[in-house]
Design a protein around this motif. Structure first.
Motif, mmCIF file in Angstrom:
data_model
loop_
_atom_site.group_PDB
_atom_site.id
_atom_site.type_symbol
_atom_site.label_atom_id
_atom_site.label_comp_id
_atom_site.label_asym_id
_atom_site.label_seq_id
_atom_site.Cartn_x
_atom_site.Cartn_y
_atom_site.Cartn_z
ATOM 1 N N LEU A 117 -79.334 8.306 6.900
ATOM 2 C CA LEU A 117 -80.718 8.121 7.381
ATOM 3 C C LEU A 117 -81.401 9.285 7.712
ATOM 4 C CD1 LEU A 117 -82.607 5.905 8.530
ATOM 5 C CD2 LEU A 117 -81.558 6.025 10.690
ATOM 6 N N GLU A 118 -80.588 10.237 7.998
ATOM 7 C CA GLU A 118 -81.263 11.819 8.209
ATOM 8 C C GLU A 118 -81.504 12.255 6.994
ATOM 9 O OE1 GLU A 118 -78.473 15.294 9.335
ATOM 10 O OE2 GLU A 118 -79.661 15.170 11.164
ATOM 11 N N ARG A 119 -80.820 12.164 6.029
ATOM 12 C CA ARG A 119 -81.135 12.719 4.686
ATOM 13 C C ARG A 119 -82.325 11.984 4.101
ATOM 14 N NH1 ARG A 119 -79.168 11.388 -0.476
ATOM 15 N NH2 ARG A 119 -77.594 10.198 0.416
ATOM 16 N N ARG A 120 -82.460 10.646 4.368
ATOM 17 C CA ARG A 120 -83.686 10.001 3.915
ATOM 18 C C ARG A 120 -85.001 10.373 4.446
ATOM 19 N NH1 ARG A 120 -82.801 3.596 3.805
ATOM 20 N NH2 ARG A 120 -84.980 3.965 2.882
ATOM 21 N N ALA A 121 -85.023 10.826 5.930
ATOM 22 C CA ALA A 121 -85.732 11.179 6.506
ATOM 23 C C ALA A 121 -86.310 12.765 6.085
ATOM 24 C CB ALA A 121 -85.523 11.275 8.035
ATOM 25 N N ASP A 122 -85.193 13.611 5.868
ATOM 26 C CA ASP A 122 -85.596 15.045 5.196
ATOM 27 C C ASP A 122 -86.194 14.860 3.966
ATOM 28 O OD1 ASP A 122 -84.433 16.001 7.599
ATOM 29 O OD2 ASP A 122 -82.418 16.244 6.607
ATOM 30 N N GLU A 123 -85.860 13.836 3.182
ATOM 31 C CA GLU A 123 -86.568 13.549 1.818
ATOM 32 C C GLU A 123 -87.851 13.032 1.761
ATOM 33 O OE1 GLU A 123 -83.587 11.629 -0.325
ATOM 34 O OE2 GLU A 123 -82.368 13.519 -0.692
ATOM 35 N N LEU A 124 -88.287 12.502 2.845
ATOM 36 C CA LEU A 124 -89.567 11.897 3.024
ATOM 37 C C LEU A 124 -90.831 12.633 2.526
ATOM 38 C CD1 LEU A 124 -90.753 9.170 3.864
ATOM 39 C CD2 LEU A 124 -91.151 10.246 6.240
ATOM 40 N N PRO A 125 -91.043 13.828 2.724
ATOM 41 C CA PRO A 125 -91.992 14.792 2.150
ATOM 42 C C PRO A 125 -91.870 14.701 0.728
ATOM 43 C CG PRO A 125 -91.024 15.872 4.240
ATOM 44 C CD PRO A 125 -89.928 14.796 3.883
ATOM 45 N N HIS A 126 -90.666 14.608 0.095
ATOM 46 C CA HIS A 126 -90.750 14.783 -1.615
ATOM 47 C C HIS A 126 -91.089 13.323 -2.148
ATOM 48 C CE1 HIS A 126 -88.951 18.651 -1.486
ATOM 49 N NE2 HIS A 126 -88.158 18.093 -0.340
ATOM 50 N N ARG A 127 -90.828 12.414 -0.994
ATOM 51 C CA ARG A 127 -91.196 10.842 -1.609
ATOM 52 C C ARG A 127 -92.550 10.529 -1.413
ATOM 53 N NH1 ARG A 127 -87.061 7.636 -3.254
ATOM 54 N NH2 ARG A 127 -84.894 8.518 -2.555
ATOM 55 N N LEU A 128 -93.303 11.298 -0.731
ATOM 56 C CA LEU A 128 -94.782 11.307 -0.529
ATOM 57 C C LEU A 128 -95.631 12.373 -1.336
ATOM 58 C CD1 LEU A 128 -94.991 10.668 3.563
ATOM 59 C CD2 LEU A 128 -95.028 9.037 1.660
#
Length: 367
Positions: free
Chosen positions: A189-200
């Motif tokens: 879950l922490e990794r997905r949150a860290d990758e959120l800027p790249h997914r946007l």
């Protein structure tokens, strides 16, 4: 987290840098069995952590393995050198050699410090130490079976949430493995949150997430655009979305999809010109006679999208209720009633010609 967690990802082109056996890559750089009824194996390239006392946390295998028995071996060593068949050998070269049998590679890795699991895509590696590391993945089908290996993710060094507990809990191996279940959920879950800027970010978001991002931005795709075209539209959102319904936006989006600029003729362009009744009737048939209508002219180039797709695209970028016509020009037009000489008109019989600026009944004559 009190300790920094690092990771090495074996995906896409980095996945192809490993050594596959009976595996082939598809267009998305995922690995599939070349012969679906036979076993297949994959060995990653040697990864150097540059830490002689490196510990490891976790390995996740990304893929679909229905109908196959999956065996995963993660091995580590302090040096890439080893004694093989009573001779000194370089393990990195030996394991990267496609001519070496995969069963032999598995045997060599199992002779090192290793963690092995069967039918498991999430391995805890707390017992593994070493500077150099390899991952072996073998798939053994029971019959004809197609499966997919998308990639692997190796995390290091060892991170355990037991460090946040009192000392008495840190010595219990069972509690360490038990808490690792919740630790993995939290870290994912922490990794997905860290990758959120790249997914946007429209430049880095994967193709499968691009449509969702476009939907958030109010773009109606409906299968009209390729991923590359969609990224261009998002980058120029002020034009393609902010000016939707204007001639400039329609010309830009048609040129993006077709690869050539279209010719758009609006009724007001010729209606205000004094013309003979016959010419006015002709223009009405050519460009549309309805008030506020327009006509889109496209040259006859191969590889154009189907007309139905272009019609939907024109309606999407036109003012609501505005009639239009879509005309594909022929490769050759005869110079009789009307000819797009600056578009696709050619001389059927090549020869010399001169424009004498003469007119005949309102028509320009060439001679």
């Amino acid at each position: 987290m009190t300790e920094p967690l690092k990771a090495v990802n074996f995906y896409k082109r980095d996945l192809l840098r490993g050594c596959p056996h009976n595996l082939k890559a598809d267009g998305e750089l995922f690995l599939h069995p070349a012969e679906t009824a036979n076993p297949a194996a994959y060995v990653t390239r040697m990864f150097d952590t540059r830490d002689p006392d490196c510990t490891f946390n976790r390995l996740t295998v990304d893929g679909e393995f229905e109908g196959v028995r999956l065996e995963v071996v993660v091995a580590a060593a302090d040096t890439p050198d080893a004694v093989v068949d009573d001779r000194d050998a370089d393990l990195s070269e030996l394991l990267a050699d496609p001519g070496v049998d995969p069963a032999r590679k598995r045997e060599l890795l199992c002779a090192l410090r290793h963690v092995r699991a069967v039918d498991c895509t999430d391995l805890l590696l707390h017992s593994l130490t070493g500077r150099y590391v390899w991952v072996y993945a073998g798939a053994y089908p029971a019959g004809e079976c197609d499966w997919t290996l998308r990639g692997l993710r190796l995390e290091f060094p060892r991170v355990s949430f037991t460090g946040y507990f009192p000392e008495i809990y840190r010595q219990d191996d069972f509690f360490d493995r038990y808490i690792a279940v919740f630790q993995s959920l939290y870290l994912d879950l922490e990794r997905r949150a860290d990758e959120l800027p790249h997914r946007l970010d429209y430049e880095t978001v994967p193709d499968e997430g691009l449509l969702e991002l476009a939907d958030w931005l109010g773009l109606c795709c409906d299968g009209l655009f390729t991923p590359a075209q969609l990224r261009t539209i998002i980058s120029g959102l002020d034009l393609y979305q902010g000016m939707k319904g204007t001639r400039a936006a329609l010309e830009a989006v048609l040129e993006l999809v077709c690869g050539v600029p279209p010719r758009i003729v609006e009724r007001f362009q010729w209606e205000r010109i004094p013309l003979p009744p016959a010419r006015r009737e002709l223009y009405g048939r050519l460009y549309g006679g309805d008030s506020g209508s327009f006509c889109v002219l496209l040259p006859p180039l191969p590889g154009f999208p189907e007309p139905g797709r272009l019609e939907r695209l024109i309606r999407l970028y036109s003012p609501i209720g505005t009639p239009h016509r879509l005309v594909f020009l022929n490769p050759c037009s005869r110079a009789d009633d009307h000819c797009y000489l600056d578009g696709t008109g050619v001389l059927a019989t090549p020869g010399e010609a001169a424009a004498n600026a003469g007119t005949l009944d309102g028509f320009i004559a060439l001679g």
